[in-house]
Design an enzyme around this catalytic site. Structure first.
Site, short mmCIF file in Angstrom:
data_model
loop_
_atom_site.label_atom_id
_atom_site.label_comp_id
_atom_site.label_asym_id
_atom_site.label_seq_id
_atom_site.Cartn_x
_atom_site.Cartn_y
_atom_site.Cartn_z
N GLU A 169 -55.79 -71.99 -10.98
CA GLU A 169 -56.37 -70.78 -10.79
C GLU A 169 -57.94 -71.05 -10.75
OE1 GLU A 169 -55.76 -72.47 -13.28
OE2 GLU A 169 -56.73 -71.40 -15.21
N HIS A 200 -56.00 -77.20 -13.55
CA HIS A 200 -56.33 -75.62 -13.44
C HIS A 200 -56.19 -75.18 -11.89
CE1 HIS A 200 -57.17 -74.35 -17.60
NE2 HIS A 200 -57.55 -75.72 -17.67
N CYS A 244 -52.31 -75.75 -18.68
CA CYS A 244 -53.16 -75.92 -19.78
C CYS A 244 -52.47 -75.56 -21.10
CB CYS A 244 -54.56 -75.51 -19.37
SG CYS A 244 -55.83 -76.66 -20.60
#
Lengths: 222, 87
Positions: free
Chosen positions: A197, A195, A85
């Site tokens: 994560e 994302h 990002c």
């Protein structure tokens, strides 16, 4: 394996990135934007957020931070670097990845799960996925429209450097050719808007398709 | 010291959804006959330099930091006090 996660003023997802690193069995190392070196880590993650308030342009100020000199040198030596990002925006501003990320075509901030195809598995970050594997991870950004000139896009396609692409109909931001993430020529530097994560822990928002991106470093033999 | 105005726009071939949204809004507000709206940035800065040195320094700032040449183009000029856009 020790994986550094850089925190810039305004980073938001650094703690989640360190959590993702830990959950797959690696050791997270917190790095600070003002540091001049990478503390000997084996890989570096530039996390999501709004570094320096995203003033001027997303990533424009962050890429001038002291630590980015060390990240650039590390990348040039073949060290694995992942930008997520805002981290992707920083890598593009730094010239470590081609293209740029602009305001979403629909002008709205998007926050939803997106389906992706992993098109390049010969990177230290995606070696744990199967070629053309479909994964679902969250996207949350207002400026994620990937743009590059036609010649650059053609070269990226020809050289197999489009790492992840939005599934047909799931492009949330108007990115050219549905590009969600790209790599440098060597493959060690990867950036993507969605994302991974945020998709590592089934007890949180569900889904673990992001795990392999952090676990892959071991597969790739870094 | 000279005051510099820099105008920045997305390159012509790059979609500007903000400009398109503004263009789409204008007819509804009674402003007909407006086309090719592009929205960008206007920067003003006072630089301690003159002549060729000034041009070199402004261009270096523009290409190295103030704009991203991958997506944006810019023009700059020296302006007088009464040309400031902030009144």
């Amino acid at each position: 394996m020790r994986i550094g996660v850089v925190t810039f003023p305004g980073s938001l997802d650094d703690a989640d990135a360190r959590h993702a690193v830990r959950i797959v069995g690696h050791e997270p190392v917190a790095l600070w934007h003002a540091d001049g070196d990478l503390d000997g880590v084996d890989a570096v993650v530039l996390p999501g957020g709004f570094s320096y308030g995203d003033y001027l342009r997303c990533g424009a100020v962050a890429h001038q931070a002291p630590i980015m000199g060390a990240v650039g040198a590390f990348a040039a030596r073949g060290g694995p670097v992942l930008g997520i990002c805002n981290g992707f925006q920083v890598l593009c501003e730094a010239g470590l990845l081609p293209g740029a990320l602009l305001r979403n075509e629909g002008l709205r901030f998007v926050c939803r799960d997106v389906g992706l195809t992993v098109e390049r598995t010969e990177t230290p970050w995606t070696a744990g996925y199967r070629q053309d594997q479909r994964i679902v991870i969250p996207a949350k950004h207002g400026e994620g429209r990937y743009v590059a000139d036609e010649a650059t896009l053609d070269a990226l396609e020809a050289e197999g450097r489009i790492v992840v692409r939005y599934l047909p109909g799931q492009n949330p931001n108007g990115s050219l050719r549905d590009i969600a993430g790209v790599s440098n020529a060597a493959g060690n530097v990867v950036g993507l808007m969605p994302h991974p994560e945020h998709a590592v822990d089934p007890q949180l928002i569900g889904g673990t398709d992001g795990r392999a991106m952090f676990a892959a470093l071991a597969v790739a033999g870094v | 010291m000279p005051r510099i105005a820099v105008d920045v726009l997305l390159k012509r071939e790059i979609l500007d959804p903000q400009g398109r949204a503004v263009e789409d809004a204008l007819p509804g507000l009674g402003h007909e006959g407006v086309r090719e709206v592009r929205v960008g940035k206007h920067l003003e800065l006072v630089v301690d330099a003159e002549g060729e040195d000034l041009a070199a320094r402004v261009d270096a700032m523009c290409t190295g930091f103030l704009t991203n040449p991958v997506i944006e183009s810019y023009r700059w000029r020296v302006i007088e006090e009464d040309e400031r856009a902030d009144g």
